[in-house]
Design a protein around this motif. Structure first.
Motif, PDB file in Angstrom:
ATOM      1  N   ARG A 133     -14.718  -6.745   1.209  1.00 52.57           N
ATOM      2  CA  ARG A 133     -14.174  -5.462   1.660  1.00 52.57           C
ATOM      3  C   ARG A 133     -13.029  -5.020   0.759  1.00 52.57           C
ATOM      4  O   ARG A 133     -12.890  -3.831   0.452  1.00 52.57           O
ATOM      5  N   ALA A 134     -12.195  -5.981   0.350  1.00 54.87           N
ATOM      6  CA  ALA A 134     -11.063  -5.647  -0.512  1.00 54.87           C
ATOM      7  C   ALA A 134     -11.531  -5.149  -1.876  1.00 54.87           C
ATOM      8  O   ALA A 134     -10.920  -4.240  -2.458  1.00 54.87           O
ATOM      9  N   ILE A 172     -11.688   6.126  -6.472  1.00 56.49           N
ATOM     10  CA  ILE A 172     -12.161   5.855  -5.115  1.00 56.49           C
ATOM     11  C   ILE A 172     -11.414   6.712  -4.101  1.00 56.49           C
ATOM     12  O   ILE A 172     -11.891   6.929  -2.994  1.00 56.49           O
ATOM     13  N   HIS A 173     -10.221   7.204  -4.504  1.00 58.54           N
ATOM     14  CA  HIS A 173      -9.438   8.042  -3.597  1.00 58.54           C
ATOM     15  C   HIS A 173      -9.689   9.525  -3.835  1.00 58.54           C
ATOM     16  O   HIS A 173      -9.151  10.380  -3.128  1.00 58.54           O
ATOM     17  N   ALA A 200      -2.731   1.695  -3.329  1.00 54.90           N
ATOM     18  CA  ALA A 200      -2.983   3.122  -3.097  1.00 54.90           C
ATOM     19  C   ALA A 200      -2.499   3.985  -4.252  1.00 54.90           C
ATOM     20  O   ALA A 200      -2.137   5.146  -4.056  1.00 54.90           O
ATOM     21  N   ASN A 249      -6.622   2.006  -9.270  1.00 54.04           N
ATOM     22  CA  ASN A 249      -6.291   0.636  -8.860  1.00 54.04           C
ATOM     23  C   ASN A 249      -7.226  -0.352  -9.541  1.00 54.04           C
ATOM     24  O   ASN A 249      -8.453  -0.179  -9.519  1.00 54.04           O
ATOM     25  N   ARG A 252      -4.556  -4.183  -0.513  1.00 55.39           N
ATOM     26  CA  ARG A 252      -5.006  -2.798  -0.601  1.00 55.39           C
ATOM     27  C   ARG A 252      -3.914  -2.012  -1.315  1.00 55.39           C
ATOM     28  O   ARG A 252      -2.789  -1.909  -0.826  1.00 55.39           O
ATOM     29  N   ARG A 292     -13.901  -3.299  -2.655  1.00 55.41           N
ATOM     30  CA  ARG A 292     -14.313  -1.890  -2.610  1.00 55.41           C
ATOM     31  C   ARG A 292     -13.132  -0.930  -2.734  1.00 55.41           C
ATOM     32  O   ARG A 292     -13.338   0.268  -2.949  1.00 55.41           O
ATOM     33  N   ARG A 293     -11.921  -1.457  -2.615  1.00 53.00           N
ATOM     34  CA  ARG A 293     -10.727  -0.609  -2.706  1.00 53.00           C
ATOM     35  C   ARG A 293     -10.278  -0.390  -4.145  1.00 53.00           C
ATOM     36  O   ARG A 293      -9.331   0.364  -4.390  1.00 53.00           O
ATOM     37  N   TYR A 294     -10.948  -1.021  -5.099  1.00 54.77           N
ATOM     38  CA  TYR A 294     -10.509  -0.953  -6.491  1.00 54.77           C
ATOM     39  C   TYR A 294     -11.462  -0.102  -7.322  1.00 54.77           C
ATOM     40  O   TYR A 294     -12.656   0.006  -7.030  1.00 54.77           O
ATOM     41  N   GLU A 333       0.835  -1.200   0.000  1.00 60.47           N
ATOM     42  CA  GLU A 333       0.000   0.000   0.000  1.00 60.47           C
ATOM     43  C   GLU A 333       0.871   1.252   0.000  1.00 60.47           C
ATOM     44  O   GLU A 333       0.636   2.194  -0.770  1.00 60.47           O
TER      45      GLU A 333
END
Length: 406
Positions: free
Chosen positions: A156-157, A399-400, A112, A116, A110, A159-161, A91
Motif C-alpha cells: 500500500r505504501a 500521483i497527486h 506529500a 515523491n 506517506r 502506491r504513494r510514490y 506527511e
C-alpha cells in the motif's frame, strides 16, 4: 526547488547514509535541501566519517517515540501508534517541498511533496504461509508481527510514490518478484568515492583490508569468518596483516570486543569508527580486500542477509585492492570473476585463492582491472544516473495530480 531527504538511519552512518549524503551534496549545488531525521545525530561527524560536504544543507529533527526493535505485543502496538504519529507529521511537513525522497526498505512513510521518491536499499522477500508456520513453531513472534505488518502495509505504501530507486539489480529483482509495485523501478547504484589517480601496485604492502560495520543480525558482515581464514592464511604467509575497519555503535562495541579476543596473537589491527582519511590510507596500502557478507546464506530465502550492493567493495577496487567476495547479491554486479576479482564460498577456498593470486605475476594487472571496473560506480556516474531518474519523475504525471514545481 525544495528537496527533503528523509532517512531514519542517519545516525548509523553506513551505506545508506553514503547514498543519501552524496545525494544531498549534489542536490544542494542547485536546490534547497533539508535532511529530515527522527533520531538526533551529529551532522559534522557524519561529514567527517563519510567524506561529505554539506554546507548549506538544513537539518530537521522530527521528534518520535518509535523504536527500532520493540519487544512484546504491548510494546509493538505502542510502537505502531508512535510510528503512525511520526508519519502523519512527515506527511504534513513534506507538503511544503517540491521533491521528497525517503530511504526506507521496511515501512515507508506517506510523503506529500509534489513528487515523491522511495529509495530501497534492503530487498525483503514476501513471506509465504509456510514461512509464518515455521516462525510460529519456532516461537519467533517478533518476526511474525514484523512480517504481518510488512505484508499489509508495504504494498500500500509503494502506491504513494512516483518512483522507486533501487541500489542494485539484485534489490530491484527481489522487489519486483515479491511485491509487484505499480510504480516504475529504476536502478541507481550508490555513489563511490574513488582516487583521482591510480595507485601503483609497487606502493602496496602485504595487507588485507576489510571495511564493514560491526554489528549482529540482518546482513551482518561476518568478520569472525575473516579471522578464521586469516588464521590459516598467515601460517603459510607470515608478514601479512589483516586490518578490520568499520563503524560501531554501543552494541557493535561488544562485537568488536569479542573479535579482539579471537584475534589475540594474530597480526590483526582494528580501526573502529575510523575517519575517512584513515580508510583511504588503508585502501591505498592494501593489496587484497576481503568481504564475507552473505557467507552461508541462501539468497533466495533470505535476500536481506546478503550484500545488497557493496560500496566498500567498489571503493577498495578503485584503490587497486584485489577483491574476494561471497558470490551473492549485489557483488555479482560488481566483480568480473577472474578478471577484476574473485568469488569464494568456503574458508579454505578464500585462503587458497588469496594465496595463489598474491603469489602470481598477474596480481598487478588484476589490480589495474579492478580499478578500471570501479569507475563504473564513481560519483560522476551516480550524478548522471540520478539526474536522469529525477528528470523522468519531474516530467511525468504525479500521483497527486499537481505540477512538479511551483
Amino acid at each position: 526547488m525544495r528537496v527533503a531527504l528523509y532517512n531514519p538511519g542517519w545516525p548509523v552512518m553506513g551505506g545508506g547514509e553514503v547514498y543519501f549524503g552524496v545525494l544531498a551534496e549534489i542536490l544542494s549545488e542547485r536546490h534547497q535541501v533539508d535532511l529530515i531525521t527522527i533520531r538526533p545525530f551529529d551532522l559534522r561527524r557524519l561529514q567527517e566519517r563519510l567524506g561529505l560536504h554539506l554546507d548549506g544543507v538544513g537539518l530537521i529533527e522530527v521528534p518520535s517515540e518509535a523504536i527500532s526493535f520493540p519487544r512484546g505485543v504491548r510494546e509493538w502496538l505502542r510502537n505502531r501508534y508512535a510510528l503512525a504519529r511520526t508519519y502523519r507529521t512527515l506527511e504534513r511537513m513534506t507538503r511544503a517541498y517540491d521533491v521528497a525522497i525517503a530511504l526506507e526498505s521496511d515501512l515507508p512513510p506517506r510523503l506529500a511533496a509534489r513528487r515523491n521518491i522511495l529509495q530501497v536499499q534492503v530487498p525483503h522477500r514476501r513471506w509465504t504461509a509456510r514461512d509464518f508456520f515455521r516462525a510460529l513453531r519456532a516461537h519467533r513472534l517478533t518476526d511474525v508481527r514484523r512480517e504481518i505488518a510488512r505484508a499489509w502495509y508495504f504494498p500500500r505504501a509503494l502506491r504513494r510514490y512516483d518512483l522507486i530507486l533501487c541500489n542494485s539489480q539484485f534489490t530491484a529483482r527481489v522487489l519486483e518478484e515479491n511485491w509487484r509495485p505499480s510504480v516504475p523501478i529504476l536502478v541507481v547504484p550508490p555513489p563511490v568515492e574513488l582516487p583521482a589517480t591510480p595507485i601503483p601496485w609497487s606502493e602496496k604492502r602485504e595487507i588485507i583490508v576489510s571495511v564493514a560495520r560491526f554489528f549482529r543480525g540482518g546482513h551482518e558482515k561476518n568478520q569472525w569468518v575473516l579471522l578464521a581464514a586469516f588464521r590459516a592464511f598467515v601460517v603459510r604467509h607470515p608478514g601479512w596483516e589483516l586490518h578490520l575497519v568499520g563503524g560501531a555503535d554501543a552494541s557493535g562495541e561488544t562485537v568488536v570486543a569479542e573479535l579482539e579476543r579471537s584475534a589475540r596473537g594474530l597480526p590483526v589491527i582494528f580501526h573502529v569508527n575510523a575517519k575517512r582519511e584513515e580508510v583511504r590510507r588503508l585502501y591505498r596500502l592494501g593489496k587484497v580486500f576481503w568481504q564475507a557478507t552473505g557467507f552461508g546464506v541462501d539468497e533466495h530465502r533470505e535476500p536481506e542477509r546478503v550484500e545488497h550492493f557493496g560500496i566498500a567493495l567498489v571503493e577498495a577496487m578503485g584503490y587497486g585492492c584485489i577483491p574476494f567476495a561471497v558470490g551473492r547479491g549485489g557483488a555479482r554486479e560488481i566483480i568480473e570473476p577472474g578478471v577484476s576479482g574473485f568469488f569464494w564460498e568456503t574458508i579454505p577456498e578464500l585462503v587458497e585463492r588469496t594465496a595463489a593470486v598474491v603469489a602470481c605475476e598477474e596480481a598487478a594487472r588484476m589490480s589495474v582491472r579492478a580499478a578500471e571496473r570501479a569507475r563504473m560506480f564513481g560519483r560522476e556516474a551516480f550524478r548522471e544516473r540520478f539526474f536522469t531518474a529525477l528528470a523522468r519523475v519531474l516530467s511525468g504525471p504525479s500521483i497527486h495530480g499537481v505540477p512538479a514545481t511551483r
